[in-house]
Design a protein around this motif. Structure first.
Motif, PDB file in Angstrom:
ATOM      1  N   GLY A 129       0.831  -1.183   0.000  1.00 27.33           N
ATOM      2  CA  GLY A 129       0.000   0.000   0.000  1.00 27.33           C
ATOM      3  C   GLY A 129       0.865   1.232   0.000  1.00 27.33           C
ATOM      4  N   ASP A 130       0.257   2.397   0.279  1.00 26.53           N
ATOM      5  CA  ASP A 130       1.047   3.605   0.203  1.00 26.53           C
ATOM      6  C   ASP A 130       2.054   3.671   1.333  1.00 26.53           C
ATOM      7  OD1 ASP A 130      -1.586   5.798   1.487  1.00 26.53           O
ATOM      8  OD2 ASP A 130      -0.860   3.842   2.117  1.00 26.53           O
ATOM      9  N   GLU A 131       1.841   2.929   2.438  1.00 22.92           N
ATOM     10  CA  GLU A 131       2.813   2.944   3.519  1.00 22.92           C
ATOM     11  C   GLU A 131       4.136   2.336   3.072  1.00 22.92           C
ATOM     12  OE1 GLU A 131      -0.258   1.978   3.847  1.00 22.92           O
ATOM     13  OE2 GLU A 131      -1.119   3.452   5.174  1.00 22.92           O
ATOM     14  N   GLU A 132       4.081   1.133   2.455  1.00 24.57           N
ATOM     15  CA  GLU A 132       5.321   0.525   1.989  1.00 24.57           C
ATOM     16  C   GLU A 132       5.994   1.397   0.949  1.00 24.57           C
ATOM     17  OE1 GLU A 132       2.613  -1.147   2.554  1.00 24.57           O
ATOM     18  OE2 GLU A 132       3.174  -2.731   3.923  1.00 24.57           O
ATOM     19  N   THR A 133       5.177   1.991   0.068  1.00 25.43           N
ATOM     20  CA  THR A 133       5.752   2.870  -0.938  1.00 25.43           C
ATOM     21  C   THR A 133       6.377   4.078  -0.278  1.00 25.43           C
ATOM     22  OG1 THR A 133       3.998   2.172  -2.431  1.00 25.43           O
ATOM     23  CG2 THR A 133       5.219   4.124  -3.047  1.00 25.43           C
ATOM     24  N   ALA A 134       5.718   4.579   0.759  1.00 24.71           N
ATOM     25  CA  ALA A 134       6.221   5.780   1.417  1.00 24.71           C
ATOM     26  C   ALA A 134       7.559   5.542   2.099  1.00 24.71           C
ATOM     27  CB  ALA A 134       5.212   6.278   2.444  1.00 24.71           C
ATOM     28  N   VAL A 135       7.839   4.305   2.491  1.00 24.89           N
ATOM     29  CA  VAL A 135       9.116   4.013   3.135  1.00 24.89           C
ATOM     30  C   VAL A 135      10.270   4.410   2.249  1.00 24.89           C
ATOM     31  CG1 VAL A 135      10.603   2.109   3.868  1.00 24.89           C
ATOM     32  CG2 VAL A 135       8.229   2.169   4.585  1.00 24.89           C
ATOM     33  N   LEU A 180       8.434   7.652  13.531  1.00 27.92           N
ATOM     34  CA  LEU A 180       7.629   8.290  12.492  1.00 27.92           C
ATOM     35  C   LEU A 180       6.141   8.032  12.699  1.00 27.92           C
ATOM     36  CD1 LEU A 180       9.836   7.540   9.357  1.00 27.92           C
ATOM     37  CD2 LEU A 180       9.320   9.786  10.290  1.00 27.92           C
ATOM     38  N   ARG A 181       5.790   6.809  13.043  1.00 27.65           N
ATOM     39  CA  ARG A 181       4.374   6.483  13.204  1.00 27.65           C
ATOM     40  C   ARG A 181       3.804   7.131  14.451  1.00 27.65           C
ATOM     41  NH1 ARG A 181       2.443   0.867  10.693  1.00 27.65           N
ATOM     42  NH2 ARG A 181       0.606   1.592  11.831  1.00 27.65           N
ATOM     43  N   ASP A 182       4.622   7.307  15.495  1.00 27.62           N
ATOM     44  CA  ASP A 182       4.132   7.980  16.697  1.00 27.62           C
ATOM     45  C   ASP A 182       3.799   9.437  16.425  1.00 27.62           C
ATOM     46  OD1 ASP A 182       4.333   5.678  18.148  1.00 27.62           O
ATOM     47  OD2 ASP A 182       6.255   6.176  19.088  1.00 27.62           O
ATOM     48  N   ASP A 183       4.548  10.069  15.496  1.00 26.76           N
ATOM     49  CA  ASP A 183       4.300  11.472  15.180  1.00 26.76           C
ATOM     50  C   ASP A 183       3.221  11.648  14.114  1.00 26.76           C
ATOM     51  OD1 ASP A 183       6.158  12.309  16.992  1.00 26.76           O
ATOM     52  OD2 ASP A 183       7.792  12.492  15.541  1.00 26.76           O
ATOM     53  N   ALA A 184       2.927  10.576  13.398  1.00 31.14           N
ATOM     54  CA  ALA A 184       1.926  10.672  12.324  1.00 31.14           C
ATOM     55  C   ALA A 184       0.529  10.656  12.915  1.00 31.14           C
ATOM     56  CB  ALA A 184       2.097   9.511  11.362  1.00 31.14           C
ATOM     57  N   PRO A 185      -0.440  11.277  12.231  1.00 32.30           N
ATOM     58  CA  PRO A 185      -1.833  11.201  12.700  1.00 32.30           C
ATOM     59  C   PRO A 185      -2.346   9.774  12.618  1.00 32.30           C
ATOM     60  CG  PRO A 185      -1.714  12.201  10.524  1.00 32.30           C
ATOM     61  CD  PRO A 185      -0.304  12.071  11.004  1.00 32.30           C
ATOM     62  N   ALA A 186      -3.414   9.521  13.352  1.00 34.18           N
ATOM     63  CA  ALA A 186      -3.981   8.172  13.384  1.00 34.18           C
ATOM     64  C   ALA A 186      -4.374   7.737  11.967  1.00 34.18           C
ATOM     65  CB  ALA A 186      -5.202   8.142  14.304  1.00 34.18           C
ATOM     66  N   MET A 187      -4.069   6.465  11.658  1.00 32.63           N
ATOM     67  CA  MET A 187      -4.385   5.936  10.326  1.00 32.63           C
ATOM     68  C   MET A 187      -5.890   5.781  10.177  1.00 32.63           C
ATOM     69  SD  MET A 187      -3.133   2.341   8.609  1.00 32.63           S
ATOM     70  CE  MET A 187      -1.468   2.564   9.225  1.00 32.63           C
ATOM     71  N   ASP A 188      -6.413   6.308   9.049  1.00 33.45           N
ATOM     72  CA  ASP A 188      -7.853   6.216   8.794  1.00 33.45           C
ATOM     73  C   ASP A 188      -8.168   5.360   7.579  1.00 33.45           C
ATOM     74  OD1 ASP A 188      -6.844   7.840   6.875  1.00 33.45           O
ATOM     75  OD2 ASP A 188      -8.176   9.544   7.259  1.00 33.45           O
ATOM     76  N   ASP A 189      -7.179   4.649   7.053  1.00 33.59           N
ATOM     77  CA  ASP A 189      -7.378   3.766   5.905  1.00 33.59           C
ATOM     78  C   ASP A 189      -7.855   2.409   6.426  1.00 33.59           C
ATOM     79  OD1 ASP A 189      -7.168   2.040   3.734  1.00 33.59           O
ATOM     80  OD2 ASP A 189      -5.453   3.093   2.886  1.00 33.59           O
ATOM     81  N   LEU A 190      -9.137   2.092   6.213  1.00 34.66           N
ATOM     82  CA  LEU A 190      -9.707   0.865   6.768  1.00 34.66           C
ATOM     83  C   LEU A 190      -9.007  -0.366   6.232  1.00 34.66           C
ATOM     84  CD1 LEU A 190     -11.832  -0.562   8.481  1.00 34.66           C
ATOM     85  CD2 LEU A 190     -13.419  -0.403   6.538  1.00 34.66           C
ATOM     86  N   ARG A 247      -5.420  -4.971   7.302  1.00 31.83           N
ATOM     87  CA  ARG A 247      -4.212  -5.745   6.978  1.00 31.83           C
ATOM     88  C   ARG A 247      -3.356  -5.960   8.220  1.00 31.83           C
ATOM     89  NH1 ARG A 247      -0.642  -3.190   2.969  1.00 31.83           N
ATOM     90  NH2 ARG A 247       0.383  -5.220   3.038  1.00 31.83           N
ATOM     91  N   GLU A 248      -3.116  -4.889   8.954  1.00 29.39           N
ATOM     92  CA  GLU A 248      -2.275  -5.006  10.147  1.00 29.39           C
ATOM     93  C   GLU A 248      -2.969  -5.802  11.242  1.00 29.39           C
ATOM     94  OE1 GLU A 248       0.505  -1.031   9.616  1.00 29.39           O
ATOM     95  OE2 GLU A 248      -1.016  -1.066  11.204  1.00 29.39           O
ATOM     96  N   VAL A 253     -12.046  -4.913  14.170  1.00 31.41           N
ATOM     97  CA  VAL A 253     -11.632  -4.321  12.900  1.00 31.41           C
ATOM     98  C   VAL A 253     -11.918  -5.279  11.747  1.00 31.41           C
ATOM     99  CG1 VAL A 253      -9.653  -3.503  11.556  1.00 31.41           C
ATOM    100  CG2 VAL A 253      -9.895  -2.842  13.952  1.00 31.41           C
ATOM    101  N   LEU A 254     -11.735  -6.576  11.992  1.00 32.45           N
ATOM    102  CA  LEU A 254     -11.912  -7.583  10.948  1.00 32.45           C
ATOM    103  C   LEU A 254     -13.354  -8.051  10.806  1.00 32.45           C
ATOM    104  CD1 LEU A 254      -8.739  -9.746  11.703  1.00 32.45           C
ATOM    105  CD2 LEU A 254      -9.060  -8.168   9.794  1.00 32.45           C
ATOM    106  N   ALA A 255     -14.220  -7.589  11.674  1.00 31.49           N
ATOM    107  CA  ALA A 255     -15.610  -8.048  11.640  1.00 31.49           C
ATOM    108  C   ALA A 255     -16.300  -7.578  10.354  1.00 31.49           C
ATOM    109  CB  ALA A 255     -16.359  -7.524  12.866  1.00 31.49           C
TER     110      ALA A 255
END
Length: 771
Positions: free
Chosen positions: A126-132, A195-205, A210-211, A255-257
């Motif tokens: 997804g865009d996270e892996e690409t963003a790395v 980086l993830r601690d400083d980033a806003p909460a993920m809103d991509d369902l 996936r996680e 989340v998976l429901a």
């Protein structure tokens, strides 16, 4: 949850440095369970990864059997960390599992997707892996106001280190490193956590699911009692799988429901470096697969090896590239790396050195290098016993028998249809096109020609064709059977007679006798009740090609002869009436059809049909109410066929261009007679003088009125033809001597100089010299 039992390795998809460090880390850890970011749907075919005939780049293909277009690819190169982890686990007998959100859930939400199959990373990048590694505009369209760490989470670190973007920084720090430091995974996880601690909460369902599924799989492995669990995932996901940071299991379950599920199947498919490159739009792609392959090979002096390959590419295209050039380019690349405080030249330095020294600063040769070397043209291979549809197996056998290998390179073939093997190749390529598997393109195959015994094809295999083959499997288990069924379905769905005749031409090229028989019957039924003359005219050219190629391909196409005769008879009877009371647009359409029908009848060369056609054209010239454009074309047809005497043509010209005829009608008649035929006007003095006299008789106002129509006609002439006409007008027009011959003075032709050439010309031709 015990952190000592879980060891997380955050990697960059398709990174050789990550792969090298991961191999060393796994050898040191000796895990008893291996969890890899990938589709659980494909675990049943995972064992083939260690098969001796498996040659990356390859991809796992997961698809919905009932709707193969709903599919996802998971590409792997030989230097992909996940590929190295899979092979390690299988070779060591360690339980190896995929832990990403299964495609049976992801594809269930894509029922309305009509696009091409998506290209995943080893577990949907997804865009996270690409963003790395710097983000990718093909996958994301962030607004300018979006925080930079969401668009490019490593961008700030890269800027501080003096790099232009996160991609280059990650490549330098991780992928291009020569050592095998396993501590890099700890550093990567700490950086991603910050980086993830400083980033806003993920809103991509989708990413949240996936996680959540990855954590669910990890909990299941811990519950089974494994003591050393190795987790291989994209670096961005590493903090989300840290046992010290896991949310409650109930949270992930919520989340998976409600996830939907469809039945999926998995298979291996060959892949290409071209589709592994970021330039293809693949979100987790790399800039240069071939460069990463060289880094993975662990060659010493990679700069020397790389620039030597550049020189080889240039020499293969007849461009100068000497050993001295290579030596100088290596020195420049090393100097650039030293100036930038880098221990070794990277791809950026090598690219600049090649452009400056080997390509002399010219972008043309450098474009060739980038296309053939930086991306590379490698195509992977899969074992013969790998799961595949019967249609795929049939194609594989045909490719082997016909010596027509599937490669990622563009190959051109000149097929001589008189040779059995070439004829079989042509039939295969035509059948695949009918199945919407465009492996070959005859329109871009190279030089054309009027000969019917040759076909020129350009072929190039693309990975997505594997999905198209699976989709075509619903028509049959062999290429011939599937193509026949596909044509019969298209026959039932055809809306017009022209569609049927065009389909018949393609079926004949593909040598599908059963389909041809069904099409001929359908055409006969449709033509017998058709009263629309333009529709019949549109259908005839394809039928004429069918007869032509039927003879060339030694196929009995005579069964369409009766259909053609019936269609021609209906056209000749109905065309004069169809030419009445037409506006300019309708007349223009019928004009084009008239030209096509005339060309088709010339191909058929049937005296009876030609006679009927000429009678029909003569009837058009003699009737009132016919659009002048069509009447002019009819006169031209009769003139070309020698069906009008000189005095008859003169009378027609005088009548159609007389002052009594409306100027716009006269101009339309000229267009119909002369369009795309400048040579006729140049060499036919009777016609030239008639047109010249008509134009000269126009007043200034009348000439201005008809000028746009005349320009439209003369614009269809070739440039050289218009130049000759201009020169003739400048001289005042031709005068005629007795018998209509052009006088020497008027023609500007020097007979005395021409006579000096005649003796030599006669000697060359073996003829007696003229007096």
């Amino acid at each position: 949850m015990s952190s000592e039992r879980v060891h997380i390795f955050g990697i960059r998809h398709h990174g050789p440095g990550s792969a090298r460090s991961l191999e060393r880390a796994l050898e040191a850890l000796q895990p008893d369970c291996l969890l890899i970011e990938g589709p659980p749907d494909a675990e049943e075919v995972l064992a083939l990864a260690v098969h001796a005939e498996m040659e990356p780049p390859v991809a796992l293909l997961v698809y919905v059997p009932d709707e193969p277009r709903r599919a996802a690819f998971y590409p792997f190169a030989g230097f992909s960390p996940e590929w190295r982890a899979i092979r390690y686990g299988l070779q060591q007998g360690v339980p190896t599992r995929f832990m990403d959100l299964p495609q049976w859930h992801q594809l269930a939400g894509e029922a309305e997707n009509e696009g091409e199959p998506s290209e995943e990373t080893s577990g949907k990048s997804g865009d996270e892996e690409t963003a790395v590694v710097g983000g990718d505009a093909a996958d994301n369209s962030p607004s300018a106001a979006e925080p930079i760490f969401r668009r490019d989470p490593l961008g700030l670190l890269a800027e501080a280190a003096g790099f232009s973007d996160g991609e280059r920084w990650w490549d330098y720090l991780i992928e291009s490193r020569r050592g095998n430091c396993t501590e890099v995974f700890t550093a990567v996880r700490e950086a991603m956590t910050a980086l993830r601690d400083d980033a806003p909460a993920m809103d991509d369902l989708r990413e949240l699911r996936r996680e959540a599924y990855m954590r669910k799989t990890l909990r299941a492995a811990l519950k089974e009692g494994f003591e050393r669990i190795a987790v291989v995932c994209g670096a961005w996901h590493a903090p989300a799988l840290d046992p010290a940071r896991l949310p409650p299991a109930a949270h992930d379950s919520s989340v998976l429901a409600g996830l939907k599920k469809v039945k999926t199947a998995a298979a291996w498919s060959p892949w290409t470096y071209d589709r592994l490159a970021s330039g293809s739009g693949y979100g987790a792609g790399v800039v240069s697969p071939a460069w990463y392959e060289l880094l993975w090979s662990d060659e010493q002096d990679v700069a020397v090896h790389w620039l030597t390959r550049v020189a080889q590419v240039m020499r293969s295209s007849d461009l100068d590239a000497s050993p001295a050039h290579v030596i100088e380019a290596v020195r420049l690349a090393e100097s650039l790396a030293a100036m930038r405080e880098r221990p070794l030249p990277g791809l950026e330095e090598l690219d600049e050195a090649a452009l400056s020294v080997l390509c002399n600063g010219q972008q043309g040769p450098m474009a060739l290098v980038r296309r053939r070397l930086i991306i590379g043209d490698r195509l992977g291979a899969i074992p013969a016993e790998a799961p595949m549809a019967p249609l795929q197996r049939d194609l594989l056998a045909l490719q082997k028998r016909l010596r027509l290998p599937a490669t990622s390179e563009i190959k051109k073939y000149d097929l001589d249809l008189r040779k059995p093997n070439d004829l079989a190749r042509s039939c295969l390529l035509h059948r695949l096109n009918l199945l919407d598997v465009p492996w070959g393109d005859s329109d871009r195959g190279g030089r054309g020609g009027k000969g019917t015994f040759h076909e020129y094809w350009q072929v190039q295999w693309a990975p997505e064709l594997a999905v198209k083959l699976i989709e075509a499997s619903r028509y049959g288990n062999t290429i011939e059977a599937a193509a026949t069924a596909r044509v019969k379905q298209a026959c039932d769905d055809a809306a017009t007679l022209a569609e049927l005749t065009e389909l018949l031409a393609h079926a004949l090229l593909a040598e599908l006798p059963l389909a041809v028989k069904s099409l001929v019957a359908a055409i006969q039924r449709r033509a017998s009740v058709a009263s629309d003359v333009p529709q019949l005219m549109a259908a005839l050219p394809a039928l004429a090609r069918t007869m032509r190629y039927g003879n060339v391909r030694q196929t009995d196409a005579t069964l369409v002869g009766d259909v053609i005769r019936g269609v021609v008879e209906r056209i000749c009877i109905g065309l004069p009436s169809a030419c009445h009371s037409l506006n300019d647009d309708a007349a223009g359409d019928l004009f084009t059809l008239t030209i096509e029908v005339g060309a088709a009848l010339d191909i058929l060369s049937d005296e009876g049909m030609l006679a009927a056609w000429y009678d029909s054209q003569r009837s058009i010239t003699e009737q009132s109410g016919v659009h002048p454009l069509l009447r002019g074309r009819a006169v031209r047809t009769l003139h070309d066929a020698g069906r009008l005497e000189a005095d008859q043509l003169h009378r027609v010209l005088a009548l159609e261009l007389s002052p009594a005829v409306a100027r716009t009608a006269a101009a339309a008649w000229i267009e119909g007679f002369l369009r795309s035929s400048g040579l006729v006007l140049i060499h036919d003095l009777t016609l030239w003088n008639a047109v010249n006299a008509w134009v000269a008789s126009l007043s200034g106002e009348a000439f201005t009125e008809v000028l746009p129509l005349l320009r439209r006609t003369f614009a269809t002439f070739e440039t050289a033809e218009r130049r000759q006409m201009g020169e003739r007008v400048k001289r005042g027009g031709p005068s005629t001597a007795a018998g209509g011959a052009v006088e020497p003075a008027a023609s500007g032709f020097n007979y005395e100089r021409a006579a000096q050439v005649l003796p030599l010309l006669a000697k060359l031709l073996g003829r007696e010299a003229p007096p």
